[in-house]
Design a protein around this motif. Structure first.
Motif, PDB file in Angstrom:
ATOM      1  N   THR A   1       0.847  -1.196   0.000  1.00 22.44           N
ATOM      2  CA  THR A   1       0.000   0.000   0.000  1.00 22.44           C
ATOM      3  C   THR A   1       0.882   1.246   0.000  1.00 22.44           C
ATOM      4  OG1 THR A   1      -1.614  -1.181   1.342  1.00 22.44           O
ATOM      5  CG2 THR A   1      -1.840   1.209   1.229  1.00 22.44           C
ATOM      6  N   PRO A   2       0.692   2.164  -0.965  1.00 23.44           N
ATOM      7  CA  PRO A   2       1.464   3.419  -0.935  1.00 23.44           C
ATOM      8  C   PRO A   2       1.045   4.256   0.286  1.00 23.44           C
ATOM      9  CG  PRO A   2       0.274   3.161  -3.018  1.00 23.44           C
ATOM     10  CD  PRO A   2      -0.169   2.067  -2.115  1.00 23.44           C
ATOM     11  N   THR A   3       2.007   4.548   1.155  1.00 23.16           N
ATOM     12  CA  THR A   3       1.723   5.233   2.410  1.00 23.16           C
ATOM     13  C   THR A   3       2.696   6.403   2.580  1.00 23.16           C
ATOM     14  OG1 THR A   3       1.146   3.069   3.327  1.00 23.16           O
ATOM     15  CG2 THR A   3       1.458   4.840   4.899  1.00 23.16           C
ATOM     16  N   PRO A   4       2.213   7.580   3.020  1.00 25.11           N
ATOM     17  CA  PRO A   4       3.130   8.703   3.263  1.00 25.11           C
ATOM     18  C   PRO A   4       4.196   8.314   4.283  1.00 25.11           C
ATOM     19  CG  PRO A   4       0.862   9.447   3.320  1.00 25.11           C
ATOM     20  CD  PRO A   4       0.817   7.950   3.256  1.00 25.11           C
ATOM     21  N   ILE A   5       5.393   8.840   4.087  1.00 22.22           N
ATOM     22  CA  ILE A   5       6.531   8.451   4.922  1.00 22.22           C
ATOM     23  C   ILE A   5       6.304   8.785   6.398  1.00 22.22           C
ATOM     24  CG2 ILE A   5       7.871  10.572   4.687  1.00 22.22           C
ATOM     25  CD1 ILE A   5      10.318   8.732   4.197  1.00 22.22           C
ATOM     26  N   ASN A   6       5.554   9.852   6.682  1.00 21.79           N
ATOM     27  CA  ASN A   6       5.338  10.224   8.078  1.00 21.79           C
ATOM     28  C   ASN A   6       4.347   9.295   8.787  1.00 21.79           C
ATOM     29  OD1 ASN A   6       3.040  11.104   6.824  1.00 21.79           O
ATOM     30  ND2 ASN A   6       3.179  13.216   7.558  1.00 21.79           N
TER      31      ASN A   6
ATOM     32  N   ALA B   1      17.555  16.218  13.958  1.00 24.96           N
ATOM     33  CA  ALA B   1      18.614  15.935  14.929  1.00 24.96           C
ATOM     34  C   ALA B   1      19.435  17.199  15.201  1.00 24.96           C
ATOM     35  CB  ALA B   1      19.506  14.815  14.425  1.00 24.96           C
ATOM     36  N   ASP B   2      19.829  17.888  14.151  1.00 24.28           N
ATOM     37  CA  ASP B   2      20.507  19.177  14.275  1.00 24.28           C
ATOM     38  C   ASP B   2      20.170  20.005  13.041  1.00 24.28           C
ATOM     39  OD1 ASP B   2      22.474  18.649  12.165  1.00 24.28           O
ATOM     40  OD2 ASP B   2      23.421  17.289  13.581  1.00 24.28           O
ATOM     41  N   ALA B   3      20.834  21.132  12.870  1.00 24.51           N
ATOM     42  CA  ALA B   3      20.477  22.063  11.787  1.00 24.51           C
ATOM     43  C   ALA B   3      20.592  21.437  10.403  1.00 24.51           C
ATOM     44  CB  ALA B   3      21.352  23.306  11.856  1.00 24.51           C
ATOM     45  N   ARG B   4      21.434  20.406  10.246  1.00 23.04           N
ATOM     46  CA  ARG B   4      21.641  19.828   8.927  1.00 23.04           C
ATOM     47  C   ARG B   4      21.291  18.341   8.849  1.00 23.04           C
ATOM     48  NH1 ARG B   4      23.712  23.298   5.501  1.00 23.04           N
ATOM     49  NH2 ARG B   4      25.146  24.906   6.153  1.00 23.04           N
ATOM     50  N   THR B   5      20.629  17.802   9.854  1.00 26.24           N
ATOM     51  CA  THR B   5      20.348  16.363   9.862  1.00 26.24           C
ATOM     52  C   THR B   5      18.892  16.072  10.206  1.00 26.24           C
ATOM     53  OG1 THR B   5      22.603  16.033  10.683  1.00 26.24           O
ATOM     54  CG2 THR B   5      21.133  14.141  10.748  1.00 26.24           C
ATOM     55  N   LEU B   6      18.266  15.273   9.364  1.00 26.26           N
ATOM     56  CA  LEU B   6      16.929  14.736   9.637  1.00 26.26           C
ATOM     57  C   LEU B   6      17.095  13.269   9.991  1.00 26.26           C
ATOM     58  CD1 LEU B   6      14.443  15.850   6.825  1.00 26.26           C
ATOM     59  CD2 LEU B   6      14.302  16.360   9.229  1.00 26.26           C
ATOM     60  N   THR B   7      16.315  12.780  10.946  1.00 27.30           N
ATOM     61  CA  THR B   7      16.332  11.354  11.240  1.00 27.30           C
ATOM     62  C   THR B   7      14.935  10.788  11.049  1.00 27.30           C
ATOM     63  OG1 THR B   7      15.921  11.723  13.588  1.00 27.30           O
ATOM     64  CG2 THR B   7      18.215  11.519  12.910  1.00 27.30           C
ATOM     65  N   ILE B   8      14.891   9.575  10.519  1.00 28.33           N
ATOM     66  CA  ILE B   8      13.627   8.879  10.339  1.00 28.33           C
ATOM     67  C   ILE B   8      13.738   7.551  11.071  1.00 28.33           C
ATOM     68  CG2 ILE B   8      12.021   7.881   8.684  1.00 28.33           C
ATOM     69  CD1 ILE B   8      13.235   9.825   6.602  1.00 28.33           C
ATOM     70  N   GLN B   9      12.920   7.382  12.090  1.00 27.35           N
ATOM     71  CA  GLN B   9      12.911   6.147  12.866  1.00 27.35           C
ATOM     72  C   GLN B   9      11.635   5.391  12.513  1.00 27.35           C
ATOM     73  OE1 GLN B   9      14.444   5.998  16.627  1.00 27.35           O
ATOM     74  NE2 GLN B   9      14.180   3.804  16.463  1.00 27.35           N
ATOM     75  N   PRO B  10      11.768   4.300  11.720  1.00 23.15           N
ATOM     76  CA  PRO B  10      10.575   3.540  11.359  1.00 23.15           C
ATOM     77  C   PRO B  10       9.997   2.818  12.571  1.00 23.15           C
ATOM     78  CG  PRO B  10      12.534   2.617  10.309  1.00 23.15           C
ATOM     79  CD  PRO B  10      12.979   3.773  11.125  1.00 23.15           C
TER      80      PRO B  10
ATOM     81  N   GLU C   1      14.204   3.801   2.656  1.00 27.79           N
ATOM     82  CA  GLU C   1      15.431   4.224   1.983  1.00 27.79           C
ATOM     83  C   GLU C   1      15.228   4.275   0.463  1.00 27.79           C
ATOM     84  OE1 GLU C   1      20.177   3.233   2.479  1.00 27.79           O
ATOM     85  OE2 GLU C   1      18.705   1.697   3.007  1.00 27.79           O
ATOM     86  N   ARG C   2      14.599   3.240  -0.092  1.00 24.22           N
ATOM     87  CA  ARG C   2      14.343   3.209  -1.539  1.00 24.22           C
ATOM     88  C   ARG C   2      13.417   4.346  -1.960  1.00 24.22           C
ATOM     89  NH1 ARG C   2      14.317  -2.490  -0.843  1.00 24.22           N
ATOM     90  NH2 ARG C   2      12.056  -2.497  -0.618  1.00 24.22           N
ATOM     91  N   ALA C   3      12.401   4.639  -1.138  1.00 23.82           N
ATOM     92  CA  ALA C   3      11.451   5.709  -1.466  1.00 23.82           C
ATOM     93  C   ALA C   3      12.153   7.067  -1.483  1.00 23.82           C
ATOM     94  CB  ALA C   3      10.299   5.719  -0.474  1.00 23.82           C
ATOM     95  N   ILE C   4      13.068   7.301  -0.546  1.00 28.38           N
ATOM     96  CA  ILE C   4      13.787   8.580  -0.495  1.00 28.38           C
ATOM     97  C   ILE C   4      14.686   8.722  -1.718  1.00 28.38           C
ATOM     98  CG2 ILE C   4      15.545   9.891   0.765  1.00 28.38           C
ATOM     99  CD1 ILE C   4      14.304   8.690   3.346  1.00 28.38           C
ATOM    100  N   ILE C   5      15.360   7.632  -2.081  1.00 22.44           N
ATOM    101  CA  ILE C   5      16.228   7.673  -3.269  1.00 22.44           C
ATOM    102  C   ILE C   5      15.383   7.915  -4.522  1.00 22.44           C
ATOM    103  CG2 ILE C   5      17.745   6.294  -4.742  1.00 22.44           C
ATOM    104  CD1 ILE C   5      18.758   4.962  -2.102  1.00 22.44           C
ATOM    105  N   ALA C   6      14.229   7.233  -4.613  1.00 18.10           N
ATOM    106  CA  ALA C   6      13.358   7.374  -5.784  1.00 18.10           C
ATOM    107  C   ALA C   6      12.747   8.775  -5.874  1.00 18.10           C
ATOM    108  CB  ALA C   6      12.253   6.325  -5.745  1.00 18.10           C
TER     109      ALA C   6
ATOM    110  N   PRO D   1      20.161   8.849   1.693  1.00 20.83           N
ATOM    111  CA  PRO D   1      19.888   8.397   3.059  1.00 20.83           C
ATOM    112  C   PRO D   1      21.025   7.526   3.597  1.00 20.83           C
ATOM    113  CG  PRO D   1      18.533   7.201   1.487  1.00 20.83           C
ATOM    114  CD  PRO D   1      19.280   8.224   0.710  1.00 20.83           C
ATOM    115  N   GLN D   2      21.313   7.646   4.884  1.00 22.11           N
ATOM    116  CA  GLN D   2      22.314   6.826   5.569  1.00 22.11           C
ATOM    117  C   GLN D   2      21.569   5.903   6.529  1.00 22.11           C
ATOM    118  OE1 GLN D   2      25.703   7.340   4.872  1.00 22.11           O
ATOM    119  NE2 GLN D   2      24.919   8.760   3.339  1.00 22.11           N
ATOM    120  N   ASN D   3      21.655   4.598   6.303  1.00 22.76           N
ATOM    121  CA  ASN D   3      20.936   3.612   7.092  1.00 22.76           C
ATOM    122  C   ASN D   3      21.921   2.931   8.027  1.00 22.76           C
ATOM    123  OD1 ASN D   3      19.524   1.415   8.052  1.00 22.76           O
ATOM    124  ND2 ASN D   3      18.700   0.827   6.052  1.00 22.76           N
ATOM    125  N   ASP D   4      21.676   3.019   9.354  1.00 21.34           N
ATOM    126  CA  ASP D   4      22.587   2.354  10.296  1.00 21.34           C
ATOM    127  C   ASP D   4      21.964   1.105  10.915  1.00 21.34           C
ATOM    128  OD1 ASP D   4      20.817   3.219  12.218  1.00 21.34           O
ATOM    129  OD2 ASP D   4      22.233   4.518  13.262  1.00 21.34           O
ATOM    130  N   GLY D   5      20.857   0.647  10.383  1.00 25.30           N
ATOM    131  CA  GLY D   5      20.207  -0.555  10.894  1.00 25.30           C
ATOM    132  C   GLY D   5      19.097  -0.264  11.883  1.00 25.30           C
TER     133      GLY D   5
END
Length: 187
Positions: free
Chosen positions: A50-55, A63-72, A82-87, A94-98
Motif C-alpha cells: 500500500t502506498p503510504t506517506p513516509i510520516n 537531529a541538528d540544523a543539517r540532519t533529519l532522522t527517520i525512525q521507522p 530508503e528506496r522511497a527517499i532515493i526514488a 539516506p544513511q541507514n545504520d540498521g
C-alpha cells in the motif's frame, strides 16, 4: 442579482486563498540549507503493498540544523523507506545504520542557492497564473450577470473589486517569494 455578484467575489477570494496556501506548501518543500521535516512530505513508501506517506510509517525528527532522522516503527521498513527517499530524487542520500535513517543536508553552494531561488520563483509564477485565471473566470461570470440584466455600474464595481483582490493576492505572492529568497540566500 447583487447576491450572485457577492457569491462570485467570495468564491474568487476563496480560490485565491487556496492558491496562496498551495504556494506556501510548495515553498516549504524548497530546501533552504537547514533540515526541515516537511522536506520528506509527499514521499510515499510501499507499506506491505500500500502506498503510504513516509510520516505514517516512522517518526521524522530534526537531529541538528543539517540532519533529519527517520525512525521507522517497524525495522523491516528501513529498506522501503530508503528506496522511497532515493526514488523521490530530493538530492539527499539516506544513511541507514540498521536502526534509523539519517538524511544529511549538504551545505548549499552559491550556484545551488540560485537554482533554488529560480525554483521558488517558478512556483510563485504558477501561483500568479492561477490567481489570474481565477480573476478571468470571475470577470466572465460578472459579464454574464450584466447580460442577464444586472446594471452596468454594479458590474463595473464588481470587476473593480475583483481586480483589487487580484492585485492584493499577487502582492502576497511577491512577499512570500521575497521572504523565501532571503531565507535561501542567507548563509
Amino acid at each position: 442579482m447583487s447576491d450572485e455578484l457577492n457569491i462570485i467575489q467570495e468564491l474568487a477570494q476563496e480560490n485565491m486563498d487556496k492558491a496562496i496556501s498551495h504556494l506556501e506548501t510548495e515553498l516549504v518543500k524548497v530546501r533552504a540549507g537547514k533540515a526541515n521535516p516537511n522536506l520528506v512530505d509527499g514521499i510515499v513508501v510501499d507499506y506491505y503493498g500500500t502506498p503510504t506517506p513516509i510520516n505514517q510509517v516512522g517518526n521524522i525528527s530534526v537531529a541538528d540544523a543539517r540532519t533529519l532522522t527517520i525512525q521507522p516503527w517497524e525495522k523491516n521498513m528501513l529498506q522501503p523507506i530508503e528506496r522511497a527517499i532515493i526514488a523521490a530524487n530530493i538530492g539527499i542520500n539516506p544513511q541507514n545504520d540498521g536502526n534509523i535513517i539519517r538524511l544529511f543536508m549538504p551545505p548549499l553552494t552559491e550556484e545551488r542557492r540560485r537554482d533554488l531561488v529560480k525554483r521558488s520563483h517558478s512556483e510563485g509564477e504558477h501561483s500568479k497564473v492561477a490567481i489570474r485565471n481565477i480573476r478571468r473566470d470571475a470577470m466572465e461570470q460578472i459579464k454574464k450577470l450584466q447580460k442577464n440584466g444586472l446594471s452596468e455600474d454594479v458590474c463595473k464595481d464588481g470587476e473593480k473589486n475583483v481586480q483589487e483582490m487580484t492585485d492584493r493576492y499577487i502582492g502576497l505572492v511577491d512577499k512570500h517569494l521575497a521572504a523565501k529568497e532571503k531565507e535561501i540566500m542567507t548563509v
